[in-house]
Design a protein around this motif. Structure first.
Motif, PDB file in Angstrom:
ATOM      1  N   SER A 189    -127.691 -24.432  69.557  1.00 47.41           N
ATOM      2  CA  SER A 189    -127.616 -23.964  70.939  1.00 47.41           C
ATOM      3  C   SER A 189    -126.524 -24.664  71.737  1.00 47.41           C
ATOM      4  O   SER A 189    -125.652 -24.024  72.316  1.00 47.41           O
ATOM      5  CB  SER A 189    -128.964 -24.164  71.628  1.00 47.41           C
ATOM      6  OG  SER A 189    -128.890 -23.815  73.008  1.00 47.41           O
ATOM      7  N   CYS A 190    -126.535 -26.005  71.731  1.00 48.99           N
ATOM      8  CA  CYS A 190    -125.589 -26.759  72.577  1.00 48.99           C
ATOM      9  C   CYS A 190    -124.460 -27.397  71.781  1.00 48.99           C
ATOM     10  O   CYS A 190    -123.522 -27.943  72.362  1.00 48.99           O
ATOM     11  CB  CYS A 190    -126.321 -27.837  73.361  1.00 48.99           C
ATOM     12  SG  CYS A 190    -127.039 -29.142  72.308  1.00 48.99           S
ATOM     13  N   ASN A 191    -124.563 -27.371  70.442  1.00 52.69           N
ATOM     14  CA  ASN A 191    -123.544 -27.939  69.540  1.00 52.69           C
ATOM     15  C   ASN A 191    -123.459 -29.458  69.582  1.00 52.69           C
ATOM     16  O   ASN A 191    -122.547 -30.041  69.002  1.00 52.69           O
ATOM     17  CB  ASN A 191    -122.154 -27.345  69.813  1.00 52.69           C
ATOM     18  CG  ASN A 191    -122.074 -25.884  69.425  1.00 52.69           C
ATOM     19  OD1 ASN A 191    -122.674 -25.474  68.429  1.00 52.69           O
ATOM     20  ND2 ASN A 191    -121.347 -25.101  70.205  1.00 52.69           N
ATOM     21  N   ASN A 192    -124.399 -30.116  70.274  1.00 52.98           N
ATOM     22  CA  ASN A 192    -124.450 -31.571  70.201  1.00 52.98           C
ATOM     23  C   ASN A 192    -125.009 -31.981  68.838  1.00 52.98           C
ATOM     24  O   ASN A 192    -125.787 -31.242  68.221  1.00 52.98           O
ATOM     25  CB  ASN A 192    -125.348 -32.138  71.312  1.00 52.98           C
ATOM     26  CG  ASN A 192    -124.633 -32.208  72.638  1.00 52.98           C
ATOM     27  OD1 ASN A 192    -123.554 -32.781  72.735  1.00 52.98           O
ATOM     28  ND2 ASN A 192    -125.218 -31.615  73.667  1.00 52.98           N
ATOM     29  N   PHE A 193    -124.611 -33.170  68.363  1.00 52.91           N
ATOM     30  CA  PHE A 193    -125.054 -33.615  67.055  1.00 52.91           C
ATOM     31  C   PHE A 193    -126.467 -34.212  67.144  1.00 52.91           C
ATOM     32  O   PHE A 193    -126.789 -34.934  68.084  1.00 52.91           O
ATOM     33  CB  PHE A 193    -124.083 -34.652  66.489  1.00 52.91           C
ATOM     34  CG  PHE A 193    -122.766 -34.057  66.074  1.00 52.91           C
ATOM     35  CD1 PHE A 193    -122.640 -33.390  64.865  1.00 52.91           C
ATOM     36  CD2 PHE A 193    -121.658 -34.145  66.902  1.00 52.91           C
ATOM     37  CE1 PHE A 193    -121.437 -32.832  64.474  1.00 52.91           C
ATOM     38  CE2 PHE A 193    -120.448 -33.590  66.522  1.00 52.91           C
ATOM     39  CZ  PHE A 193    -120.337 -32.933  65.308  1.00 52.91           C
ATOM     40  N   CYS A 194    -127.264 -33.890  66.141  1.00 53.48           N
ATOM     41  CA  CYS A 194    -128.628 -34.391  66.060  1.00 53.48           C
ATOM     42  C   CYS A 194    -128.810 -35.103  64.727  1.00 53.48           C
ATOM     43  O   CYS A 194    -128.322 -34.628  63.695  1.00 53.48           O
ATOM     44  CB  CYS A 194    -129.641 -33.246  66.137  1.00 53.48           C
ATOM     45  SG  CYS A 194    -129.535 -32.231  67.632  1.00 53.48           S
ATOM     46  N   GLU A 195    -129.523 -36.230  64.741  1.00 54.91           N
ATOM     47  CA  GLU A 195    -129.808 -36.953  63.503  1.00 54.91           C
ATOM     48  C   GLU A 195    -131.224 -36.641  63.041  1.00 54.91           C
ATOM     49  O   GLU A 195    -132.164 -36.648  63.831  1.00 54.91           O
ATOM     50  CB  GLU A 195    -129.655 -38.456  63.699  1.00 54.91           C
ATOM     51  CG  GLU A 195    -129.891 -39.233  62.406  1.00 54.91           C
ATOM     52  CD  GLU A 195    -129.746 -40.733  62.590  1.00 54.91           C
ATOM     53  OE1 GLU A 195    -129.668 -41.441  61.570  1.00 54.91           O
ATOM     54  OE2 GLU A 195    -129.714 -41.188  63.741  1.00 54.91           O
ATOM     55  N   HIS A 196    -131.347 -36.372  61.753  1.00 52.12           N
ATOM     56  CA  HIS A 196    -132.627 -36.063  61.141  1.00 52.12           C
ATOM     57  C   HIS A 196    -133.247 -37.353  60.634  1.00 52.12           C
ATOM     58  O   HIS A 196    -132.791 -37.918  59.646  1.00 52.12           O
ATOM     59  CB  HIS A 196    -132.397 -35.080  59.977  1.00 52.12           C
ATOM     60  CG  HIS A 196    -133.636 -34.358  59.556  1.00 52.12           C
ATOM     61  ND1 HIS A 196    -133.731 -33.702  58.367  1.00 52.12           N
ATOM     62  CD2 HIS A 196    -134.828 -34.193  60.174  1.00 52.12           C
ATOM     63  CE1 HIS A 196    -134.924 -33.156  58.255  1.00 52.12           C
ATOM     64  NE2 HIS A 196    -135.605 -33.434  59.340  1.00 52.12           N
ATOM     65  N   THR A 197    -134.287 -37.847  61.287  1.00 49.88           N
ATOM     66  CA  THR A 197    -134.881 -39.126  60.894  1.00 49.88           C
ATOM     67  C   THR A 197    -136.038 -38.966  59.924  1.00 49.88           C
ATOM     68  O   THR A 197    -136.441 -39.938  59.285  1.00 49.88           O
ATOM     69  CB  THR A 197    -135.370 -39.882  62.145  1.00 49.88           C
ATOM     70  OG1 THR A 197    -136.290 -39.044  62.865  1.00 49.88           O
ATOM     71  CG2 THR A 197    -134.197 -40.234  63.053  1.00 49.88           C
ATOM     72  N   ASP A 198    -136.567 -37.757  59.800  1.00 53.51           N
ATOM     73  CA  ASP A 198    -137.680 -37.505  58.879  1.00 53.51           C
ATOM     74  C   ASP A 198    -137.304 -36.336  57.974  1.00 53.51           C
ATOM     75  O   ASP A 198    -137.291 -35.183  58.408  1.00 53.51           O
ATOM     76  CB  ASP A 198    -138.960 -37.181  59.663  1.00 53.51           C
ATOM     77  CG  ASP A 198    -140.171 -36.997  58.748  1.00 53.51           C
ATOM     78  OD1 ASP A 198    -139.988 -37.002  57.517  1.00 53.51           O
ATOM     79  OD2 ASP A 198    -141.290 -36.829  59.282  1.00 53.51           O
ATOM     80  N   ARG A 199    -136.983 -36.630  56.717  1.00 50.65           N
ATOM     81  CA  ARG A 199    -136.524 -35.588  55.795  1.00 50.65           C
ATOM     82  C   ARG A 199    -137.602 -34.552  55.486  1.00 50.65           C
ATOM     83  O   ARG A 199    -137.303 -33.479  54.980  1.00 50.65           O
ATOM     84  CB  ARG A 199    -136.054 -36.235  54.483  1.00 50.65           C
ATOM     85  CG  ARG A 199    -134.800 -37.075  54.630  1.00 50.65           C
ATOM     86  CD  ARG A 199    -134.460 -37.741  53.320  1.00 50.65           C
ATOM     87  NE  ARG A 199    -133.305 -38.619  53.448  1.00 50.65           N
ATOM     88  CZ  ARG A 199    -132.941 -39.512  52.546  1.00 50.65           C
ATOM     89  NH1 ARG A 199    -133.661 -39.655  51.438  1.00 50.65           N
ATOM     90  NH2 ARG A 199    -131.882 -40.277  52.731  1.00 50.65           N
ATOM     91  N   HIS A 200    -138.852 -34.889  55.762  1.00 50.85           N
ATOM     92  CA  HIS A 200    -139.948 -33.963  55.450  1.00 50.85           C
ATOM     93  C   HIS A 200    -140.301 -33.071  56.631  1.00 50.85           C
ATOM     94  O   HIS A 200    -141.224 -32.261  56.529  1.00 50.85           O
ATOM     95  CB  HIS A 200    -141.179 -34.760  54.992  1.00 50.85           C
ATOM     96  CG  HIS A 200    -140.913 -35.654  53.817  1.00 50.85           C
ATOM     97  ND1 HIS A 200    -140.668 -35.169  52.551  1.00 50.85           N
ATOM     98  CD2 HIS A 200    -140.824 -37.009  53.740  1.00 50.85           C
ATOM     99  CE1 HIS A 200    -140.463 -36.179  51.726  1.00 50.85           C
ATOM    100  NE2 HIS A 200    -140.538 -37.310  52.414  1.00 50.85           N
ATOM    101  N   GLU A 201    -139.625 -33.212  57.729  1.00 49.32           N
ATOM    102  CA  GLU A 201    -139.915 -32.426  58.928  1.00 49.32           C
ATOM    103  C   GLU A 201    -138.699 -31.582  59.291  1.00 49.32           C
ATOM    104  O   GLU A 201    -137.616 -32.113  59.558  1.00 49.32           O
ATOM    105  CB  GLU A 201    -140.275 -33.356  60.096  1.00 49.32           C
ATOM    106  CG  GLU A 201    -140.497 -32.644  61.414  1.00 49.32           C
ATOM    107  CD  GLU A 201    -141.650 -31.657  61.341  1.00 49.32           C
ATOM    108  OE1 GLU A 201    -141.371 -30.437  61.444  1.00 49.32           O
ATOM    109  OE2 GLU A 201    -142.802 -32.085  61.180  1.00 49.32           O
TER     110      GLU A 201
END
Length: 325
Positions: A189-201
């Motif tokens: 949506s906003c193109n900001n970067f997000c970090e995935h901290t839980d690989r199972h979620e």
């Protein structure tokens, strides 16, 4: 042989040059260097709206330069400070040969990095640009493979690059890091970067989008397919065709196996445990260094600790670690 007088405009002043009519352009450049007191200056001249280069072997008469002609001096200057400076306790100055080009010009200083390897400024520039072109976000010493802090690399490059160019280097390093990290993606949506901290979620709430919407209307997307989450609450996003697995890591489960050294059945693709980048083994031994600088064994996945391999030498047999998820 006749002589003519030429007016040389330099730094807001005028100098009169008396040269023979048979004078060739390289000889005129030598006269200019003598007039400015710098025999190594890199410049060109402007006369009658035309740029004159030192490589032009014609006579001034053939080019229409005559008595009373005005010639302007234009110096070629590289960006940066123009001088390599030491950084106490970090970077020293050395006249030892460059570890890449083996340049040993005694008139020039080269940078002695914290690893004690010596590199010239030009070699550092070419090496950094090549490392970034390859997608790396860590600049390693080409000789001993030790990681160099970016601020040290920028310090060396500041002698030949402008602040804007150094800013581009930093931006490219960040781009490479974000591009290579399987733990980071852009919000659709906003193109900001997000970090995935839980690989199972896979259900990801973008804080930035949700805050903009007043917090009442959350924006949630699926990490696997990068589409808005359709079902809530649910373990699956509800988007047609989504398997719930990140396409970049799904390959870890289906990649082919190969033989590395004396060990067979090794998955041909692994995930770096430090930056999550996928690494494809092409050839050579089992010891691998990721683009992020993390070194590990491709067979057993044990990391290198303080320069020592936990699984023995490059051709030692070790146990094959299971496929990563």
């Amino acid at each position: 042989m006749g002589f003519i007088q030429i007016t040389l405009r330099l730094s807001g002043t005028r100098k009169m040059l008396l040269v023979p009519t048979t004078c060739r352009i390289p000889e005129l450049f030598a006269k200019v260097r003598e007039a400015i007191g710098d025999r190594t200056a890199d410049f060109y001249l402007i006369c009658d709206g035309e740029q004159l280069e030192e490589s032009n072997g014609e006579t001034i008469e053939a080019l229409g330069i005559s008595h009373g002609s005005v010639v302007d001096f234009c110096q070629r200057q590289r960006g940066g400070t123009g001088r390599l400076r030491p950084l106490p306790g970090k970077i020293g100055l050395s006249r030892d040969p460059c570890c890449i080009t083996y340049d040993d010009d005694p008139s020039e200083y080269r940078a002695e990095m914290p690893c004690r390897c010596v590199i010239s400024v030009d070699a550092m520039k070419c090496h950094t640009e090549e490392e970034l072109r390859k997608g790396r976000h860590k600049i390693q010493c080409p000789n001993c493979r030790q990681n160099w802090s970016l601020h040290l690399v920028r310090h060396v490059l500041s002698s030949v690059m402008s602040p804007a160019q150094l800013e581009e280097i930093g931006a490219k390093v960040n781009d490479n890091y974000l591009k290579n990290s399987a733990a980071v993606q852009q919000c659709p949506s906003c193109n900001n970067f997000c970090e995935h901290t839980d690989r199972h979620e896979n259900r990801i709430r973008c804080r930035f989008c949700s805050t903009k919407r007043g917090g009442e209307d959350e924006f949630v997307f699926c990490w696997a397919c990068l589409k808005p989450w359709q079902k809530a609450p649910s373990l699956t996003c509800g988007n047609p065709g989504c398997t719930g697995k990140d396409g970049r890591t799904r390959y870890l489960q289906v990649c082919t196996v190969k033989t590395i050294g004396k060990v067979s059945g090794v998955p041909s693709v692994r995930r770096c445990e430090k930056c999550s980048q996928l690494v494809d083994h092409i050839d050579a031994c089992k010891h691998m260094t990721c683009k992020c600088g993390f070194s590990f064994c491709f067979v057993c996945l044990k990391p290198q600790i303080e320069g020592e391999w936990q699984c023995g030498s490059y051709n030692s047999v070790c146990e094959v670690a299971p496929r990563q998820t």
